[in-house]
Design a protein around this motif. Structure first.
Motif, short mmCIF file in Angstrom:
data_model
loop_
_atom_site.label_atom_id
_atom_site.label_comp_id
_atom_site.label_asym_id
_atom_site.label_seq_id
_atom_site.Cartn_x
_atom_site.Cartn_y
_atom_site.Cartn_z
N ALA B 406 0.93 -1.15 0.14
CA ALA B 406 -0.05 0.07 -0.01
C ALA B 406 0.68 1.27 -0.01
O ALA B 406 1.99 1.04 0.14
CB ALA B 406 -0.69 0.08 1.27
N VAL B 407 0.49 2.49 -0.12
CA VAL B 407 0.82 3.68 -0.43
C VAL B 407 0.76 4.44 1.07
O VAL B 407 -0.59 4.78 1.16
CB VAL B 407 0.78 4.39 -1.52
CG1 VAL B 407 1.50 5.69 -1.76
CG2 VAL B 407 1.06 3.48 -2.74
N LEU B 408 1.58 5.01 1.52
CA LEU B 408 1.41 5.93 2.69
C LEU B 408 0.61 7.36 2.45
O LEU B 408 0.84 8.01 1.48
CB LEU B 408 2.62 6.32 3.46
CG LEU B 408 2.55 7.37 4.63
CD1 LEU B 408 1.93 6.75 5.71
CD2 LEU B 408 4.06 7.68 5.00
N GLY B 428 -3.49 3.65 1.60
CA GLY B 428 -4.20 3.10 0.45
C GLY B 428 -3.63 2.58 -0.62
O GLY B 428 -2.52 2.21 -0.65
N VAL B 429 -4.65 1.88 -1.29
CA VAL B 429 -4.38 1.27 -2.73
C VAL B 429 -5.13 1.87 -3.90
O VAL B 429 -5.69 2.64 -3.77
CB VAL B 429 -4.60 -0.31 -2.51
CG1 VAL B 429 -3.82 -1.08 -1.36
CG2 VAL B 429 -6.12 -0.44 -2.26
N TRP B 430 -4.28 1.66 -5.12
CA TRP B 430 -4.85 2.26 -6.25
C TRP B 430 -6.22 1.80 -6.51
O TRP B 430 -6.63 0.62 -6.57
CB TRP B 430 -3.81 1.86 -7.32
CG TRP B 430 -2.47 2.59 -6.99
CD1 TRP B 430 -1.44 1.63 -6.76
CD2 TRP B 430 -2.17 3.78 -6.81
NE1 TRP B 430 -0.47 2.63 -6.44
CE2 TRP B 430 -0.69 3.96 -6.48
CE3 TRP B 430 -2.76 5.23 -7.20
CZ2 TRP B 430 0.04 5.28 -6.54
CZ3 TRP B 430 -2.20 6.13 -6.78
CH2 TRP B 430 -0.87 6.29 -6.49
N ALA B 431 -6.82 2.60 -7.03
CA ALA B 431 -8.17 2.41 -7.78
C ALA B 431 -8.26 3.39 -9.08
O ALA B 431 -7.43 4.26 -9.20
CB ALA B 431 -9.34 2.56 -6.96
N GLY B 432 -9.09 2.80 -10.02
CA GLY B 432 -9.40 3.78 -11.09
C GLY B 432 -8.34 3.37 -12.42
O GLY B 432 -7.78 2.17 -12.37
N ALA B 433 -8.67 3.99 -13.34
CA ALA B 433 -8.17 3.70 -14.69
C ALA B 433 -6.59 3.79 -14.55
O ALA B 433 -6.19 4.47 -13.81
CB ALA B 433 -8.80 4.28 -15.73
N VAL B 442 -7.13 2.12 2.91
CA VAL B 442 -7.93 0.71 3.29
C VAL B 442 -7.53 0.79 4.79
O VAL B 442 -8.03 -0.43 5.10
CB VAL B 442 -7.25 -0.23 2.38
CG1 VAL B 442 -7.88 -0.23 0.89
CG2 VAL B 442 -5.76 -0.20 2.18
N GLY B 443 -6.80 1.09 5.27
CA GLY B 443 -6.45 1.01 6.79
C GLY B 443 -5.57 1.77 7.50
O GLY B 443 -4.85 2.89 6.76
N HIS B 498 -15.94 2.58 5.33
CA HIS B 498 -14.85 2.83 4.74
C HIS B 498 -15.18 3.21 3.20
O HIS B 498 -15.86 2.39 2.48
CB HIS B 498 -13.62 2.12 4.63
CG HIS B 498 -13.16 1.80 6.16
ND1 HIS B 498 -13.71 0.91 7.13
CD2 HIS B 498 -12.19 2.42 6.70
CE1 HIS B 498 -13.19 1.26 8.20
NE2 HIS B 498 -12.10 1.92 7.93
N LYS B 499 -14.68 3.96 2.43
CA LYS B 499 -14.88 4.49 1.12
C LYS B 499 -14.54 3.19 0.23
O LYS B 499 -14.91 2.95 -0.99
CB LYS B 499 -13.95 5.68 0.65
CG LYS B 499 -14.50 6.27 -0.45
CD LYS B 499 -13.53 7.54 -0.82
CE LYS B 499 -13.47 7.88 -2.19
NZ LYS B 499 -12.21 8.70 -2.66
N SER B 500 -13.26 2.65 0.70
CA SER B 500 -12.98 1.46 -0.35
C SER B 500 -13.82 0.35 -0.15
O SER B 500 -13.61 -0.57 -0.83
CB SER B 500 -11.29 1.05 0.50
OG SER B 500 -11.81 0.47 1.79
N GLY B 501 -14.73 0.18 0.93
CA GLY B 501 -15.58 -0.91 0.99
C GLY B 501 -15.05 -2.33 1.86
O GLY B 501 -15.66 -3.05 2.00
#
Ligand SMILES: [Zn+2]
Lengths: 372, 533
Positions: B406-408, B428-433, B442-443, B498-501
């Motif tokens: 994940a990315v800080l 977080g992790v990446w989403a989108g195109a 995510v945590g 959470h937005k990420s679900g």
């Protein structure tokens, strides 16, 4: 309650721009005795705003008062609900557009350069170069003249009268951009970057966030001067004021409403849309083709400000004086004392000290950065 | 210089990859040699001017303005280079014609001595506008961070010339600044530059994670399996007496690993995993390996305590022949002859793992025979070696399914003994195109790292702060720039909060991946796939 004729008699005498001490003071019927008064007896801050006890009026009060003198129509300077208002014709017109015709019980127009006697205090309005109708207000009694700058700038602006320096004893200057880091570039170079980006990203709608009074019309005027003749879409919040500017003979070219619901995500590719800064990144922009957010503001000089707002193309375009304009203007007024207000007071006070000019911050409350 | 500084200003603020590519391609197409070549060097990290230090610049500006006014300015802007670029008292108007070109600036900076540097830099600053002054300072002090990877710059070159980026990466180390032969070839004015330099980097082939349902469609007989060792991916190349060790992104890391570089030679390009230890005796953990990472020089003591070796799994070049178009099995057969001839303490062969069914391999993956194994790799027997991440020929199947890169994104001050540190991390992790990646949080984790690592992350947070909200700082986190945290967790729940679900159970930072580009952190699909299980 104040009623009847709110403001005193007028005279056609213009204030001469000679040195304050040698000035011949003759105006009004009820001149106070000719004795130099202390500046703070002529004007001082109160919670409502800058107050003149001998003339019993406020300049740009932030709360409703009996008598208000208003420098310009930006919302944090021009509020509705005063009993009587004295301002330039354009400022009164724009206040009426914004607040409705009953924004004050009585209104009186001040022409640039005209002197008006208010209980022995002579006031006059002078172009501030900030937005259409903006003025500095000179207040004079007993041989002492204080000029309250309101907001001002010195860069040329085709949408309003240029700033005129007024010699005075005390100059009350704004300091929105009162730090040496703020040196605004030539406005034409900034709009040229926007025009170049349209050519580079023709599939994207360029949404320009610009304050709806003044900045929006100025950037449109600059784009026209830069040869951009295509229709420009404007947000509904800009419509009335832009029409008013056009009615005053300011050339803005063809403007079309941007506030149409249809065409989700496809509108205005390769076109310029001008809207209030608050809509940048908002759902409102979703109707446009891959919106590219542009923000026209003096704050865009600082990279972090652009990053924080998610601006892709920052245009450094301000209706406020930059550091060089502030310091040059202080010198030109010949003021021996400077009061610094709304903005970064401490740096300008420091500059005055270094240059042998008495200076202090004037802690007025209620003024914002007005999305500059 | 103006075109270059404009390019930098736009790149920093343009979030989409395609937008950045357009800006770069237009710049390379519109700016003449040698300026564009110098810009390319700056963007790909190829410029270094040791004579210019930030302290010197500060001293220069203090000679020119009141220190209190400078202090107010610096306090407001927050970045030294930017403050200096803005407050520098330049002549009234900066004449565009007289402003020095980028090529002139680069040549001047590369020749200037430490004692002449102040005068020379001041002379340049006097002739530039604020944006160009900022670019100059960043260029001179090596602090250029513009969210553009070297790879993206090369992709823009590929787009300019209608070439494949792999061709450019392959040529890259043989080219010289300001890259005039490269531009001539890309513009069709000359042939492909001969690779004058030896021991060039070959763009690496990467694996896809095994996803839900992937294996059901594949025939186990078509694949071989190997252990996935927990080290760093390297490429060892020797040609014509020149030897180089490259990272997976093509950075030359030979200087950090002289012990390994000394141990090979001939005409060879090996692909494998760098590990600590001695292959005959023991394979060290990743934290052992970290002692050797991110060092420019390495002490004798370090060499003795943490020797490195390479566990080889592919062969790209051997004795004058490029093997990459041959099938994996053929390359493997040559590799099995080549590796045993090398120094046995420095090179060994990544063993194959025998299996006949997927569930059998799954069992091995879950219970590997060595703690430094983090799963298995699957390679199709007939696959050629193709750079990038083609879907199908290579898969990675990790041991612990509950590990994510994940990315800080945010850091918060800790409590008590840690109150002066940013020690609670939201990642977080990446989403989108692919061209419009967005991080979704995510945590949050606040343990799993050592005190030494805490200091390093704290410094990273302070150096990369975007915004402050009370005790919390948001940290620069974008595909081209960010800190990758390997996060281990016990399980995953669905979450509507959470937005990420998703919500992680007991997440902890299992490792800092300073080596991993932020864009290669995991995607949200990796997590949502776990929910299905
Ligand atoms: Zn204003």
């Amino acid at each position: 309650m104040f009623s009847g004729k709110p403001f005193g008699g007028r005279s056609r005498l213009m204030i001469e721009n000679d040195t304050p001490d040698k000035r011949v003071f003759r105006s009004g019927k009820k001149s106070l005795s000719f004795r130099r008064m202390k500046p703070q007896d002529l004007l001082h801050p109160r919670p409502e705003g800058l107050y003149c006890p001998p003339g019993d009026f406020f300049i740009d009060p932030v709360r409703p008062v009996d008598r208000a003198l208003i420098t310009h129509a930006h919302a944090d300077h021009a509020r509705a609900g005063h009993s009587s208002v004295l301002a330039t014709r354009e400022t009164l017109d724009i206040m009426r557009l914004r607040y409705g015709k009953d924004f004050a019980e009585s209104r009186q127009t001040a022409a640039y350069g005209e002197t008006i006697d208010l209980g022995g205090v002579v006031v006059s309005f002078h172009p501030a170069g900030h937005v259409l109708g903006s003025a500095q207000i000179a207040v004079e009694a007993n041989g002492l003249r204080i000029v309250a700058s309101g907001d001002y700038k010195r860069h040329l602006d085709a949408t309003c009268a240029p700033f005129e320096p007024v010699r005075c004893d005390v100059f009350i200057t704004e300091a929105t951009f009162g730090l040496p880091v703020f040196v605004h570039p030539a406005p034409e170079a900034e709009t040229a970057r926007l025009i170049a980006s349209l050519a580079q990203f023709p599939e994207r709608a360029h949404i320009v966030g610009a304050y709806s009074l003044g900045k929006a019309q100025r950037i449109i005027s600059l784009l026209r001067a830069g040869g951009h003749d295509a229709p420009i879409l404007i947000h509904g919040a800009l419509a009335k004021i832009s029409r008013y500017y056009q009615g005053q003979g300011i050339r803005l070219g063809r403007l079309e409403p941007a506030t149409v619901e249809e065409g989700a995500g496809t509108r205005a590719a390769g076109q310029i849309v001008v809207a209030p800064p608050s809509v940048l990144g908002d759902r409102w922009t979703r109707r446009f083709a891959d919106p590219l957010s542009v923000f026209a503001s003096g704050w865009m000089r600082i990279r972090q400000r652009a990053r924080q707002r998610g601006v892709e193309l920052p245009l450094i375009l301000s209706d406020h004086a930059d550091w060089n304009e502030l310091t040059a203007t202080i010198r030109e007024t010949g003021a021996g004392e400077v009061w610094v207000t709304h903005g970064r007071e401490e740096a300008l006070v420091r500059w005055c000290e270094l240059n042998g000019i008495a200076a202090r911050p004037l802690n007025l409350i209620g003024y914002e950065d007005e999305a500059e | 210089m103006r075109r270059f500084s404009e390019l930098l200003d736009r790149l920093v603020l343009t979030p989409s990859r395609n937008g950045k590519l357009r800006l770069l391609t237009d710049y390379f197409a519109g700016v003449p040699d040698p300026d564009r070549g110098h810009a390319l060097a700056a963007l790909t990290g190829g410029l270094d001017f040791p004579s210019v230090k930030p302290a010197m610049l500060r001293a220069l500006v203090m000679e020119r303005m009141d220190e209190v006014l400078f202090a107010y300015s610096y306090d407001y802007v927050g970045d030294l280079a930017e403050t200096i670029s803005l407050v520098w008292p330049a002549p009234e108007s900066v004449d565009e014609v007289e402003a020095p070109a980028l090529g002139h600036v680069v040549e001047t900076l590369s020749r200037v001595s430490r004692s002449d540097a102040p005068t020379v830099i001041a002379g340049l600053l006097d002739r530039l506008d604020p944006s160009a002054r900022f670019a100059l300072i960043k260029l001179a002090t090596g602090g250029m961070r513009i969210g553009v990877s070297a790879r993206l710059a090369k992709q823009a070159l590929a787009a300019l010339g209608g070439r494949d980026v792999g061709e450019i990466e392959e040529l890259w180390h043989g080219l010289e600044q300001p890259y005039e032969t490269l531009f001539a070839w890309l513009e069709g004015r000359a042939g492909k530059p001969e690779s004058a330099a030896r021991a060039l980097f070959r763009p690496v082939m990467l694996a896809h994670p095994v996803g839900e349902g992937d294996l059901e469609r594949l025939d186990p007989a078509e694949y071989v399996a190997e252990w996935k060792w927990d080290g760093i991916r390297v490429q060892a190349v020797s040609e014509g007496g020149v030897k180089r060790l490259y990272s997976r992104t093509g950075d030359d890391i030979s200087g950090a690993f002289p012990d390994l570089v000394a141990a090979f030679g001939g005409d060879v390009a090996l692909d494998g995993e760098l590990l600590v230890g001695d292959p005959i005796v023991r394979t060290g953990s990743f934290s052992d390996l970290q002692q050797r990472l991110n060092r420019k020089t390495v002490s004798k003591r370090m060499l003795a305590d943490y020797p490195v070796f390479m566990r080889c799994y592919d062969l790209l070049h051997w004795e004058g022949e490029d093997l990459r178009q041959r099938a994996f099995e053929e390359r493997r057969a040559v590799l099995e002859k080549v590796v045993p001839a090398l120094d046995r303490h420095r090179f060994d062969l990544s063993p194959l793992v025998a299996f006949s069914r997927w569930d059998e391999l799954d069992g091995l993956r879950r219970d590997p025979p060595h703690p430094v194994i983090e799963g298995v790799m699957l390679k199709r027997r007939d696959a050629v070696y193709s750079p990038g991440r083609p879907k199908g020929p290579w898969f990675k199947w990790k041991r612990d399914p509950f590990i994510v890169d994940a990315v800080l994104m945010y850091a918060q001050r800790g409590h008590g003994k840690r109150s002066s540190y940013y020690s609670d991390y939201t990642f977080g992790v990446w989403a989108g195109a692919e061209d419009d990646l967005q991080l979704v949080p995510v945590g949050k984790a606040y343990f799993g790292f050592t005190d030494e690592e805490l200091k390093l992350i704290d410094k990273y947070v302070r150096d990369n702060t975007v915004e402050r909200f009370g005790p919390v700082r948001s940290v620069r986190a974008e595909p081209g720039h960010g800190l990758v945290l390997e996060v281990a967790f016990e399980g995953l729940n669905r979450s509507t909060r959470h937005k990420s679900g998703v919500a992680m159970r007991f997440p902890r930072i299992s490792r800092l991946r300073w080596d991993k580009p932020a864009a290669e952190a995991d995607r949200i699909e990796t997590l949502t796939a776990l929910l299905a299980e």
